[in-house]
Design a protein around this motif. Structure first.
Motif, short mmCIF file in Angstrom:
data_model
loop_
_atom_site.label_atom_id
_atom_site.label_comp_id
_atom_site.label_asym_id
_atom_site.label_seq_id
_atom_site.Cartn_x
_atom_site.Cartn_y
_atom_site.Cartn_z
N GLU A 19 -34.62 -2.83 -14.48
CA GLU A 19 -33.82 -2.46 -13.31
C GLU A 19 -33.07 -3.67 -12.75
N ALA A 20 -33.75 -4.80 -12.63
CA ALA A 20 -33.12 -6.01 -12.12
C ALA A 20 -32.03 -6.51 -13.08
N LEU A 21 -32.28 -6.40 -14.36
CA LEU A 21 -31.30 -6.82 -15.35
C LEU A 21 -30.03 -5.98 -15.23
N LEU A 22 -30.20 -4.68 -15.05
CA LEU A 22 -29.04 -3.80 -14.87
C LEU A 22 -28.30 -4.12 -13.57
N GLN A 23 -29.04 -4.39 -12.51
CA GLN A 23 -28.43 -4.78 -11.24
C GLN A 23 -27.61 -6.06 -11.40
N LEU A 24 -28.16 -7.02 -12.11
CA LEU A 24 -27.45 -8.28 -12.33
C LEU A 24 -26.16 -8.05 -13.12
N GLY B 101 -31.50 -17.97 -18.25
CA GLY B 101 -31.49 -18.70 -16.99
C GLY B 101 -30.20 -19.47 -16.76
N GLU B 102 -29.72 -20.11 -17.82
CA GLU B 102 -28.46 -20.87 -17.70
C GLU B 102 -27.29 -19.94 -17.43
N ILE B 103 -27.26 -18.81 -18.11
CA ILE B 103 -26.18 -17.83 -17.91
C ILE B 103 -26.22 -17.30 -16.48
N LEU B 104 -27.40 -16.95 -16.01
CA LEU B 104 -27.55 -16.42 -14.66
C LEU B 104 -27.11 -17.46 -13.63
N THR B 105 -27.55 -18.69 -13.79
CA THR B 105 -27.17 -19.76 -12.87
C THR B 105 -25.65 -19.94 -12.86
N ASN C 86 -17.00 0.11 -19.38
CA ASN C 86 -16.37 1.03 -18.44
C ASN C 86 -15.30 0.36 -17.59
N GLU C 87 -15.09 -0.92 -17.79
CA GLU C 87 -14.08 -1.65 -17.01
C GLU C 87 -12.69 -1.28 -17.50
N GLU C 88 -11.79 -1.04 -16.54
CA GLU C 88 -10.40 -0.76 -16.93
C GLU C 88 -9.79 -2.05 -17.41
N TYR C 89 -9.33 -2.04 -18.64
CA TYR C 89 -8.80 -3.25 -19.24
C TYR C 89 -7.29 -3.21 -19.33
N ALA C 90 -6.77 -2.06 -19.67
CA ALA C 90 -5.33 -1.82 -19.72
C ALA C 90 -5.05 -0.66 -18.77
N ASP D 257 -24.39 -5.31 -13.33
CA ASP D 257 -23.43 -4.62 -12.47
C ASP D 257 -22.84 -5.55 -11.42
N TYR D 258 -23.68 -6.35 -10.81
CA TYR D 258 -23.21 -7.25 -9.75
C TYR D 258 -22.19 -8.26 -10.29
N PHE D 259 -22.48 -8.84 -11.44
CA PHE D 259 -21.59 -9.85 -12.00
C PHE D 259 -20.48 -9.26 -12.85
N GLY D 260 -20.50 -7.94 -13.07
CA GLY D 260 -19.45 -7.29 -13.84
C GLY D 260 -19.44 -7.69 -15.31
N VAL D 261 -20.64 -7.86 -15.85
CA VAL D 261 -20.78 -8.25 -17.26
C VAL D 261 -21.72 -7.27 -17.94
N THR D 262 -21.84 -7.39 -19.24
CA THR D 262 -22.77 -6.55 -19.98
C THR D 262 -24.15 -7.19 -19.98
N VAL D 263 -25.16 -6.38 -20.23
CA VAL D 263 -26.51 -6.90 -20.38
C VAL D 263 -26.55 -7.83 -21.60
N ASP D 264 -25.86 -7.46 -22.67
CA ASP D 264 -25.81 -8.33 -23.85
C ASP D 264 -25.28 -9.71 -23.49
N TYR D 265 -24.29 -9.77 -22.61
CA TYR D 265 -23.75 -11.06 -22.18
C TYR D 265 -24.83 -11.86 -21.44
N LEU D 266 -25.50 -11.21 -20.51
CA LEU D 266 -26.56 -11.90 -19.75
C LEU D 266 -27.67 -12.41 -20.67
N LEU D 267 -27.95 -11.66 -21.72
CA LEU D 267 -29.02 -12.04 -22.65
C LEU D 267 -28.56 -13.07 -23.67
N GLY D 268 -27.28 -13.43 -23.64
CA GLY D 268 -26.76 -14.42 -24.58
C GLY D 268 -26.49 -13.86 -25.96
N ARG D 269 -26.45 -12.53 -26.08
CA ARG D 269 -26.20 -11.91 -27.38
C ARG D 269 -24.73 -11.87 -27.74
N THR D 270 -23.85 -12.01 -26.74
CA THR D 270 -22.42 -12.04 -26.97
C THR D 270 -21.78 -12.94 -25.92
#
Length: 118
Positions: free
Chosen positions: A44-49, A3-7, A71-75, A51-64
């Motif tokens: 499905e909502a987790l994946l949408q979130l 919840g904190e990460i999403l906010t 798939n983001e172009e970094y270099a 994609d929308y925020f351009g982060v990984t699901v692991d990031y949203l879940l607080g795992r990293t």
């Protein structure tokens, strides 16, 4: 927490719960419940979130703490996944050399940053 990460991501994006609810096609109450850790989004909502925020699901879940999606172009012409794949195929010696080089580049960057602020 999720919840904190999403906010935090929503506020960083500068949108209201109402706007996020419209993107996810859920009610404002549902977004509020996500942010207050009362309910958790389905897959499905987790994946949408993510994609929308351009982060990984692991990031949203607080795992990293790393936000980058693989798939983001970094270099130029290289995604994060491609860079990781290259590094994974290094020998131990080359990995050690690579890490030494990164450390050297970080020191150079720090020196450049210090000289540009002076």
């Amino acid at each position: 927490s999720f919840g904190e990460i999403l906010t935090s991501r929503r506020e960083e994006r500068g949108i209201y719960q109402k706007e996020l609810a419209a993107i996810l096609k859920v009610s404002v109450g549902t977004v509020s419940n996500y942010e207050n850790n009362i309910h958790f989004p389905d897959q499905e909502a987790l994946l949408q979130l993510a994609d929308y925020f351009g982060v990984t699901v692991d990031y949203l879940l607080g795992r990293t703490s790393y936000r980058y999606t693989l798939n983001e172009e970094y270099a130029p012409g290289r995604t994060v996944a491609e860079l990781v794949d290259i590094i994974q195929h290094f020998s131990r010696q080359n990995t050690a050399s690579f890490l030494d080089y990164i450390e050297l580049l970080q020191l150079r960057q720090k020196a450049e940053d210090c000289s540009s602020t002076s």
